[in-house]
Enzyme design. Structure first.
Site, PDB file in Angstrom:
ATOM      1  CG  ASP A  76       6.538  11.343   4.655  1.00 16.94           C
ATOM      2  OD1 ASP A  76       7.350  11.598   3.754  1.00 16.94           O
ATOM      3  OD2 ASP A  76       5.884  12.206   5.264  1.00 16.94           O
TER       4      ASP A  76
HETATM    5  C1  GLC Z   1       1.977  13.447   5.954  1.00 17.58           C
HETATM    6  C2  GLC Z   1       3.109  14.280   5.386  1.00 17.58           C
HETATM    7  C3  GLC Z   1       3.072  14.268   3.872  1.00 17.58           C
HETATM    8  C4  GLC Z   1       3.032  12.865   3.345  1.00 17.58           C
HETATM    9  C5  GLC Z   1       1.870  12.093   3.954  1.00 17.58           C
HETATM   10  C6  GLC Z   1       1.850  10.646   3.522  1.00 17.58           C
HETATM   11  O1  GLC Z   1       0.771  14.074   5.703  1.00 17.58           O
HETATM   12  O2  GLC Z   1       3.031  15.611   5.826  1.00 17.58           O
HETATM   13  O3  GLC Z   1       4.189  14.953   3.364  1.00 17.58           O
HETATM   14  O4  GLC Z   1       2.927  12.911   1.947  1.00 17.58           O
HETATM   15  O5  GLC Z   1       1.961  12.151   5.359  1.00 17.58           O
HETATM   16  O6  GLC Z   1       2.876   9.899   4.082  1.00 17.58           O
END
Ligand code: GLC
Length: 805
Positions: free
Chosen positions: A495
Site C-alpha cells: 500500500d
Molecule cells: C496492510 C493492508 C494490506 C496491505 C499491507 C501491505 O496490512 O491491510 O492490504 O497489503 O498492509 O501494505
C-alpha cells in the site's frame, strides 16, 4: 520473562501476569455482533459495522491502567466503608493473590483472587445472538462471611464512531439513557442517541435484582468527575445515585447486593449487553438469557461451533508449537480475519471511513477458512464480487452495513491513480480455491451484480461469477505500461509505495501469472480447450516480459517508475532488494529454475534475520513525497525494511515449491508466535497470534511486534504450513499430497475433512528426504500418482503416504 502459557488441551492461552507489555486481546462474537475483549476485561462491542454502529467506547490510546469500555467492580463491606476493587486488576490496580486470563475460543475468562474473594468471569457472545454475556461467579475463599456487592459498568459511544471523537457538541447532546424496571427488582438500562430512540436501542441488564443504578458518568464517578474510574466516589456510598442521563457521557452501572457469602459459598450474576429495535423486541431474549441453564447451553454451543470448525484439519507433527498453532490458534485467527478483515483491532481502530472490509485483504482471508467454514467463505466471496466494477477492477474497501465502497487511501492523493492494481486479481484465487475445496462448480454460473448503480440503487450491470473472473483478468491484460508489465495504479499489495502514474509493478505481474495459472487449471478441468489456449498465451507473454525486463542479475526488481527506472535493483541506494518480487516470481512460475533458486538465495542472504524476513533493504532514510507512504516510516519499520510478516509465508511457499524443506521450515519456525512466548519482553504482542509487523534489524527495537491479529499472515501462514509444508492441497479431482518438510522429520499425520469425507493421512519419511512421494495407499489400495480421490461418502478413509525419491 513469561506472561503466560499454552494450554493446548483446553485450547487456551493462559495469561498469568496482567502487566503484559501491551494489552493482549481476544475476539468474541462475529462481525454481526461482537468485538474484542482485552485481558483486563475492557471491551469494544459493535453490531455489523465498527464504524457505523459501535456500542462501547474503547480508547486504545489510553494508558494500560485506564478503564476502557467495560469493567466490573466488587466491593466488600468493612467497618466504616467498603473495600472496592476490580477483579480485572484494571482500573483499580489492587494487589492480587492470583490472576489468570484464559484466552479461549470465542471467550475470555478472567479468574482472580483479591481480599479473600475469588472471581471467575466468562465473557462471550452466544452463537447467533446480538448480546455480550458476562457470566460472573464470586466465591468466598476466606474463613469468615463476606458481604459482597457487584457493580458491572459499561461506557457507551455514539454509534457513529468518528463523530463521537470529532464532535463534542452534537454527540453528547443526543445521547440518552432510561431505566426500565421489572418485577422482582430486575433493572434494564436502555441507551440510544435521540434519533434512534424509536428504532434501535442498546440494553444492559442482569439476572439478579439491582438495588440502584447510574447512567450518567458524572454522577457515578462523583465530584464533577474528579472522582476517577480507579476510585469512583459513588462506590463508597451504600447505593448508586439512580441517575438518568439525558445527555452527556452515558454509562450503564447496576449495583447488585450479592448478600453475605459464607466461607466457600459462590454467587452467580449474569449480565447482558445487547442491541435491538426496542425494549419490547429485546425483552423475550433478555428474559431467556437470565436463565443459568440457557447461558450454560449457549456456552456449550459456542464450544461445539469451534469443535466443528477446527475438526476440518488437525495435525500431528514433530513440532509441538506448530501443532498448537495449526490445531488451535492459527485457524482461530483466520476466523477472526474472515470476520473483521483489517477493520477493528487494538491497532486498526475501525473509526470513520479510513478502513472497512478490504477487497484484497478479505479475498486472501477467505483462502484459509474454506475447509472449515465453506458457507461463511462463500458469502464473503459474494459480497466481494458485488464491489467489483464493470471494468474488472475493484473498490478497495467497503462498509459491510451499507455495502458502500471506497477507493481508500488513494483518495488522499489527487495526482495519483485511484485504483490498486492487485485488488481484483485476488478474487480469482478466492473463487478457485472455493471451487477446489467444495467442488461447487455451479457457483461459476451464479449471477452477481457489479458495483455501479443507477440513481435508485439498481445495478447497472450483472454478470456470472465466471464473467467477473474474466473481467478481472481482462483489466490487467489491458492495463500495462512501457515494458508491457501491469501498471501500478495507486499501489499494489504494498500500500505504501505510491509512485507517479505510469509506474509498473512486478508484484502485480506475478499475481496476474498466479491468477492465470488458476484459470488455466480450471479451464482444463472443465475441458475448455480454447480458454486454456488463450490464458496460456497471456501467461507466456507476461512471463517473457518479466524475464526480459525485470531480472537484475541476482534477483528480480520490484517496480519500474514512470521514467522506466527500476526500484528494487542493485542500482538503487535504498530498497535495493524486495522480498515479494523474489517469492512471487516462484509462485507464478515465471522464474526459470536457475533464476528461481538464485532469487530465493539472494533473499536469504540480503533479507533474512533471526526474527523473520524483511520486506526490503536498505530502508529509506527520509521522507520523499515522490515515493509515498513507505518513506514516512523510519528504516526498519513496517513497509520500510521491517519484517512485514504477511510476506513471509510467501517465501515459505516459494521454498517449498523448489523442494527446500529445511529452509521452508526454518522460515516457518522463526516467525511462529508460539516460539516467542519466552521472548515477550522483546516481542511484546500476543504469542498466540501472528502480528502484522515486527521491527527489522535496522531499527533500534529489532524484534518488537505490532498490529497483532488482523493480518494476511494468518491466512497465508496457515496455507503455507498445511498446503505446502505438510503439502495437502485441494485440487479439482481430489487431495494432492505433496509434502515439503525438514529432512529430519520421520513423518506426520493429518486428519482432514474434504467434500463430505474424512481423510486420515499418515506420512512417513524413511529416507529422510525433504520432498518426493514414493507411494500413496488409500484404504489399503495403491493409487497412481499423488492425488487422493474425492469420496463424498461421509465415510473415513485412511491414506498411507511414503516419501522417498
Ligand atoms: C496492510 C493492508 C494490506 C496491505 C499491507 C501491505 O496490512 O491491510 O492490504 O497489503 O498492509 O501494505
Amino acid at each position: 520473562m513469561q506472561y503466560g502459557y499454552f494450554d493446548d488441551e483446553k485450547r487456551e492461552y493462559v495469561i498469568t501476569n496482567p502487566r503484559t507489555p501491551v494489552k493482549w486481546i481476544n475476539y468474541i462474537g462475529t462481525l454481526a455482533f461482537g468485538g474484542f475483549v482485552d485481558h483486563t476485561g475492557g471491551a469494544v462491542i459493535c453490531r455489523q459495522d465498527p464504524s457505523l454502529n459501535r456500542i462501547v467506547k474503547y480508547i486504545p490510546q489510553l494508558p494500560a491502567s485506564d478503564f476502557r469500555g467495560e469493567t466490573l467492580y466488587l466491593r466488600v463491606k468493612q467497618a466504616g466503608g467498603y473495600k472496592v476493587f476490580s477483579p480485572f486488576f484494571v482500573p483499580t490496580l489492587d494487589p492480587y493473590d492470583r490472576y489468570e486470563c484464559h484466552v479461549g475460543l470465542g471467550y475470555m475468562r478472567i479468574v482472580s483472587e483479591f481480599y479473600g474473594l475469588r472471581a471467575e468471569v466468562t465473557i462471550y457472545v452466544p452463537p447467533g445472538e446480538a448480546r455480550e454475556i458476562r457470566d460472573i461467579c464470586v466465591a468466598n475463599l476466606s474463613d469468615k462471611p463476606l458481604e459482597v456487592d457487584a457493580i458491572p459498568v459499561v461506557e457507551y459511544t455514539h454509534p457513529d464512531s468518528l463523530r463521537q471523537f470529532t464532535n463534542a457538541d452534537w454527540a453528547p447532546q443526543t445521547m440518552q439513557s432510561r431505566l426500565v424496571e421489572e418485577a422482582g427488582g430486575l433493572k434494564t438500562l436502555i441507551q440510544y442517541p435521540f434519533m434512534f430512540r424509536d428504532s434501535q436501542i442498546n440494553f444492559f441488564t442482569s439476572n439478579r435484582p439491582a438495588s440502584s443504578f447510574d447512567s450518567d458518568r458524572v454522577q457515578f464517578l462523583g465530584d464533577h468527575e474528579y472522582g476517577a474510574w480507579a476510585r469512583p466516589l459513588r462506590l463508597q456510598q451504600p447505593e448508586l445515585n439512580n441517575s438518568t442521563a439525558h445527555r452527556g457521557d452515558n454509562i450503564a452501572a447496576l449495583l447488585h447486593h450479592l448478600g453475605a457469602l459464607a466461607p466457600g459459598e459462590t454467587r452467580r450474576l449474569i449480565t447482558q449487553l445487547g442491541q435491538d429495535a426496542s425494549f419490547a423486541a429485546a425483552r423475550p431474549g433478555m428474559a431467556r438469557f437470565r436463565s443459568e441453564a440457557v447461558v450454560d447451553q449457549a456456552f456449550s454451543d459456542l464450544a461445539r461451533f469451534w469443535d466443528e470448525y477446527l475438526a476440518a484439519i488437525q495435525v500431528e507433527t514433530p513440532d509441538a508449537m506448530m501443532n498448537s498453532m495449526l490445531n488451535i490458534h492459527n485457524p482461530r485467527q483466520c476466523q477472526t480475519t474472515l470476520n473483521w478483515s483489517r477493520y477493528l483491532s487494538l491497532y486498526q481502530l475501525g473509526i470513520g471511513g479510513s478502513r472497512g472490509i478490504g477487497f484484497r485483504d478479505s479475498s486472501q482471508d477467505v483462502l484459509s477458512v474454506l475447509a472449515g467454514l465453506p458457507q461463511e467463505g462463500l458469502s464473503l466471496i459474494r459480497k466481494l464480487l458485488q464491489v467489483q466494477k464493470r471494468d474488472g477492477s475493484a473498490m478497495h474497501q467497503f462498509n459491510p452495513l451499507t455495502m458502500a465502497g471506497s477507493e481508500g487511501d488513494s483518495l488522499e492523493r489527487e495526482d495519483r491513480p485511484h485504483y490498486y492494481s492487485d485488488d481484483h486479481l485476488w478474487i480469482v484465487l478466492a473463487v478457485t480455491e472455493y471451487l477446489k475445496e467444495t467442488g461447487d462448480l455451479a457457483f461459476l454460473d451464479e449471477v452477481i451484480p457489479y458495483y455501479e448503480r443507477d440513481k435508485v440503487g439498481r445495478p447497472l450491470e450483472t454478470g456470472t461469477v465466471r464473467d467477473h473472473l474474466q473481467q478481472a483478468l481482462a483489466f490487467t491484460h489491458r492495463d500495462v505500461g512501457a515494458h508491457g508489465l501491469p501498471r501500478l495504479g495507486f499501489a499494489d499489495w504494498n500500500d505504501t509505495v505510491n509512485l507517479p502514474a505510469g509506474a509498473e509493478s512486478l508484484f502485480t505481474a506475478n499475481l496476474y501469472g498466479v491468477a492465470l495459472r488458476e484459470m488455466i487449471e480450471l479451464a482444463q478441468h472443465l475441458g475448455q480447450a480454447a480458454a486454456v489456449q488463450a490464458y496460456t498465451a497471456d501467461y507466456e507473454a507476461m512471463k517473457a516480459r518479466v524475464n526480459e525486463h525485470a531480472w537484475d542479475g541476482e534477483w528480480y526488481v520490484r517496480y519500474f517508475d514512470a521514467d522506466g527506472e527500476p526500484l528494487g535493483s542493485r542500482k538503487n541506494t535504498h530498497g535495493q532488494i524486495h522480498i515479494n518480487s523474489q517469492s512471487w516470481a516462484v509462485l507464478s512460475g515465471f522464474a526459470p529454475p536457475e533464476r528461481a533458486r538464485r532469487a530465493l538465495d539472494s533473499m536469504n542472504q540480503r533479507l533474512n534475520t533471526s526474527r523473520g524476513i524483511k520486506i526490503s533493504t536498505p530502508g529509506f532514510n527520509g521522507f520523499d513525497p515522490a515515493r509515498g507512504g513507505v518513506t514516512t516510516y523510519p528504516p526498519g519499520a513496517k513497509e520500510n525494511g521491517g519484517i512485514f510478516l504477511h510476506t513471509n509465508p510467501w517465501a515459505i511457499i516459494a521454498e517449498a515449491m523448489l523442494g527446500a524443506g529445511n529452509r521452508a521450515y526454518q522460515y516457518y519456525h522463526q516467525i511462529n508466535p508460539a516460539a516467542k512466548n519466552d521472548k515477550i519482553d522483546e516481542f511484546q504482542c500476543e504469542p498466540y497470534v501472528y502480528p502484522q509487523n515486527i521491527l527489522g534489524d535496522e531499527h533500534p527495537q529489532f524484534g518488537l511486534a505490532r498490529n497483532s491479529w488482523l493480518t494476511g499472515t494468518a491466512s497465508w501462514a496457515y496455507r503455507a504450513a498445511t498446503q505446502y509444508i505438510l503439502g495437502i492441497r485441494p485440487v479439482y479431482t481430489g487431495l494432492q499430497i505433496d509434502p515439503c518438510i525438514p529432512d529430519q522429520w520421520e513423518g506426520f499425520r493429518v486428519r482432514r475433512k474434504f467434500r463430505k469425507a474424512a481423510y486420515h493421512i499418515h506420512v512417513t519419511n524413511p529416507l529422510h528426504v525433504c520432498r518426493g512421494v514414493k507411494s500413496v495407499r488409500v484404504d489399503g489400495n495403491k493409487v497412481a500418482g499423488a492425488i487422493v480421490p474425492v469420496f463424498g461418502d461421509g465415510g473415513t478413509h485412511t491414506v498411507e503416504v511414503v516419501m522417498g525419491i
